[in-house]
Every structure is written in C-alpha cells, then in structure tokens.
Write a protein that holds these residues in place. Sequence first.
Motif, PDB file in Angstrom:
ATOM      1  N   ASP A  58      11.649   0.562  -5.888  1.00 40.56           N
ATOM      2  CA  ASP A  58      11.923   0.698  -4.454  1.00 40.56           C
ATOM      3  C   ASP A  58      13.431   0.577  -4.251  1.00 40.56           C
ATOM      4  O   ASP A  58      14.166   0.306  -5.187  1.00 40.56           O
TER       5      ASP A  58
ATOM      6  N   HIS B 262       5.700   2.953   0.099  1.00 43.42           N
ATOM      7  CA  HIS B 262       5.864   4.332  -0.406  1.00 43.42           C
ATOM      8  C   HIS B 262       6.105   4.356  -1.920  1.00 43.42           C
ATOM      9  O   HIS B 262       5.680   5.291  -2.604  1.00 43.42           O
TER      10      HIS B 262
ATOM     11  N   SER C 170       5.563  -3.697   6.225  1.00 40.28           N
ATOM     12  CA  SER C 170       6.312  -2.446   6.397  1.00 40.28           C
ATOM     13  C   SER C 170       6.886  -2.368   7.818  1.00 40.28           C
ATOM     14  O   SER C 170       6.146  -2.532   8.794  1.00 40.28           O
TER      15      SER C 170
ATOM     16  N   THR D 165      11.439   2.554   1.108  1.00 43.11           N
ATOM     17  CA  THR D 165      10.249   2.252   1.917  1.00 43.11           C
ATOM     18  C   THR D 165      10.456   1.131   2.941  1.00 43.11           C
ATOM     19  O   THR D 165       9.613   0.925   3.795  1.00 43.11           O
TER      20      THR D 165
END
Length: 466
Positions: free
Chosen positions: A127, A48, A278, A154
């Motif tokens: 992040d 993200h 992820s 994220t």
Amino acid sequence: MGRCLQSLGKRGIMIETERIRFLNSQDIKDRPYVVYWMQSAQRVEYNHALIYAINEANRLKKDLLVYLGITDSYPEANLRHYRFMLEGINEVKSRLETLGIRMIVCRCSPEEGMIVLSKKAALAVVDMGYMKHERAWRSRCASLIDSRFAQIETNVIVPVETASVKEEYSAATLRRKLDKIKDPFIVLPEEEDYLGAYVSKELIPEFDISDIDSALSKLEIDHSVGAVDEFKGGTAKAKELLDYFLEESFLYYSSKRNDPSYDYCSNLSPYLHFGQISPIYVYIRALNYETADPDFSDSRKSFLEELFVRRELAINFVYYNPLYDSYECLPDWAKKTLAKHSADLRPYIYSKEDLERGLTHDEYWNAAQLQMVKNGKMHGYMRMYWGKKVLEWRPSPMDAYNTLLYLNNKYELDGRDPNGFAGVAWCFGKHDRPWGERDVFGNVRYMVYSGLKRKFSMEKYLDKVK
Ligand SMILES: Cc1cc2nc3c(=O)[nH]c(=O)nc-3n(C[C@H](O)[C@H](O)[C@H](O)COP(=O)(O)OP(=O)(O)OC[C@H]3O[C@@H](n4cnc5c(N)ncnc54)[C@H](O)[C@@H]3O)c2cc1C
C-alpha cells in the motif's frame, strides 16, 4: 476527467488506475505466491491493495501471502501506539484466516522482511505511505525486489498525485482541484473471494502477537507512555465509533464540534492513522446518512471538509514538502514575521518538562495537555489553542515548533501522522493567511484564554478531563 479503471479478476473488479503504480520495471515471475506487504492500510475491508493482491493471485493462480513487519524502532512510536496497532493487526489476522489467506507477522524492519519474502514472489504488492521513512522503505524494496512491485494507494479518496502535482498553498486551492475530480473516486472497491489456499509453511520467523501483553513485553520500544483505556484498536471498533457518531453526534457537528466540553467529533483519527478504516467508507457513510433536520446539511458539509479536504491537504503537504517535519517548512511570510518578533518579551516562558507535565498558569491548557497524556487524544479545538500557546511560551518559535511535534507525536494516538505535522505547522501560519500584527505572533493568527472562556463552558471541560 473521466473515470479510469483497471479491470481485474473474474468478476471484473475495478480499481482506478490512478491508485496503481509499479515501483520497478520487473516482470511477473513464475514463482509460488503473490505477497502483499500490509504497511499503512492495516485493514481487510475496502483495502484496494489487498483486493488488488487477491485478484492478481486468483488471475495468476498463485497463493497469496499477506505480510506485516513490526520494527522495534518505528519513528517516535511507543507502547501506546504499538498496543493500539497490535489490537488492529490481530483482528486483521483472524479476518484473513476466515478468507483462507495466511498472514505472517514478523519482528524486523518492515522492508527487510519484504525483501526476503519477495525472493519467492511472482508479484509483490504494497500500500502507499506518504511519510519519509515509509517512502524510503518502498524505494529500497523497489531497487532490490526482482519481480514486479506494485504500490496501491488506498488511504485517500483522491490519489495524492492525481489531486495535485505540487504542494498546495491552502485548503481553498486544494478544494478547487478536488471538487473537479473527486466524484469518480468516491466509490468503494468491490471485494472478491480468494480462490487459492496458502500451502507453503516455513518462510521467515514469525512474531507471535496473539498475546498482546507478552508481545509488547518483548519489543524493545519506549514503554514509558502507557496504553489508553479510551480507545481500542481495530476495524470493528472504528465502525462502532462511526455508527455512534452518525447516530448521536453528526447532527451537531457543525454547531458544537468546537466546544471542548462536548464530544461531538467522530474520534476516528487514530483508526484513520493506522489505516484501520477506509476514508472512502467513512465519506460514503456520512454522505448517505439521512435525517429530517433541515440544519443537517451544514454538519455534513463540515465533516466531509475535515475528513476529505483537510486530511488530504495534510497528505499533500508531507508528500510534496520534504521539510514537513521541521520549522523550515513554513511559508516565507510566516518565518519572516516570526523572526521579526522572536525577541519580543514573552508573557511566560515554560520549560519543555513543565509543559509536558501540564504545569502552566493556564488551567485550560493544562487540561488539554492532561487529556492528551491520559486519553491519547486531545479535543480538536483545544489542539489549536494548545499549539498557539506553546508558540507564545517557548523562548523561540523554532523551539516551540520542535516542542509541539515532540509532545504531539509522543502522546497522541493519532500522532506521527501527516495531520499532526500539518496541524503543528498550521499553528505557525502554514495553510493560513497573515492576520493583524501583534507581539510574539507577528502576523500569525493567535488565540486567547478569554476567547475560550467566552465561547465555551470551560468549567465543564475541566471537570470532564479531571
Ligand atoms: C496542533 C495540532 C496538532 C494535530 N495533530 C494531529 C495528529 O497528530 N493526528 C491527526 O490525525 N490530526 C491532528 N490534528 C488535526 C485534528 O485536530 C484531528 O485530526 C482531529 O481533532 C481528530 O479528531 P476526530 O477524528 O474526532 O476528528 P473529526 O472532527 O471527527 O474529523 C474527522 C476526520 O477528519 C480529519 N480531520 C479533522 N480535522 C482535521 C484537521 N484540522 N486537519 C486535517 N485533518 C482533519 C481527521 O482525519 C479526522 O479523524 C492536529 C491539529 C492541530 C491544530
């Protein structure tokens, strides 16, 4: 709670606003580029923070620069961890190149490089990290960066502060909260092309990591813990392991994952630790994986519980408990009962060195220790037994606690992670409940050799480790 989205980019890319936090109150400046400091999410896919940075660069018509700082003094990291990380970073760098995005890797304290690069940045992006040093780096940047500084979360399914505003007592208390709000967050962010082209060349001196051995030899890090053959870093390898897990092991996850003689676990923890894959992607792949076997739903449920509830409980723990890396983090009932039994006669006492070398009377424990030292990853069930025995074999619970953190963080490829701090604390009662009272452990749950021998084919485990 309804889905809260921020619309970005020309294709209307959506990133939940809960993932976005501005760490300072500066405006976007009219400067040449957007800089994304990749720190905890070392991947291109479903990141993200990267997507946010690409979209902002496109929207502002600025160049995009991805930056990563490699420090020689990352807490408790050694050659084993650095090699795995550099393998992943090299993959990221070449993937970004194919997208037309320049990545610069520098050898410096990560926040220092970001502060320098931010001087020409219209917008700075990072992040999110949950550990003390990661948060301190971001705070320092927030006070020194004079353009907008956005932090994008994220590496979790539900953002930590959205999941809960306080430290949770147990998996049950967090699970209740997550169950109510999780659905809108179980969605992969849509990726968008970068429209610009990075033109400016000289910024800060780069650290060449294309030849990993040569880069490692230059770093003044602890070279005593060697790299492992078992695991190679990077998103491609993580996805390969995930495919293998889904096809070959997933069905047996609930019934056999605890048996150390098999390997029915995903082995994704090192990749999740470095942000190379992820967790949302893993969750969705596991959720959507279909098989005709009627018993399969138990496996799916157990795996998602570990990946989501247990992992995010560990993140909740380190985020809200500033004492997460010390014995003091334990619940009062656990500290009290362990103190009451601290003078109990221990059946064996081993020095830290004997433990490190796997020289105890217990061949199962020694095998687990050896598995960690050699392969960089101990079987999940053995980690519990391993921790409980150290509590039994060190002169005091606090000593045992520190010994476990030391060994875990030194040898586990996935060490130095919220899961490691929570896992060690669990051995001393954290996120657990009081059990019947006994010597040494008091009311803390215990585990015994005969239990392992009865339940599993431990001879097979010994052979496997040898
Ligand atoms: C003493 C002790 C130390 C530990 N140290 C670490 C550590 O340093 N790093 C680490 O990542 N995990 C640690 N764990 C938790 C757990 O053992 C590992 O996450 C797991 O064994 C990793 O293997 P896997 O990826 O094959 O797990 P799988 O069983 O395939 O699970 C998938 C994912 O779920 C998460 N998960 C699984 N079990 C747990 C758990 N008990 N708590 C939190 N998340 C979990 C992990 O992210 C894991 O990758 C520790 C546990 C104990 C008891």
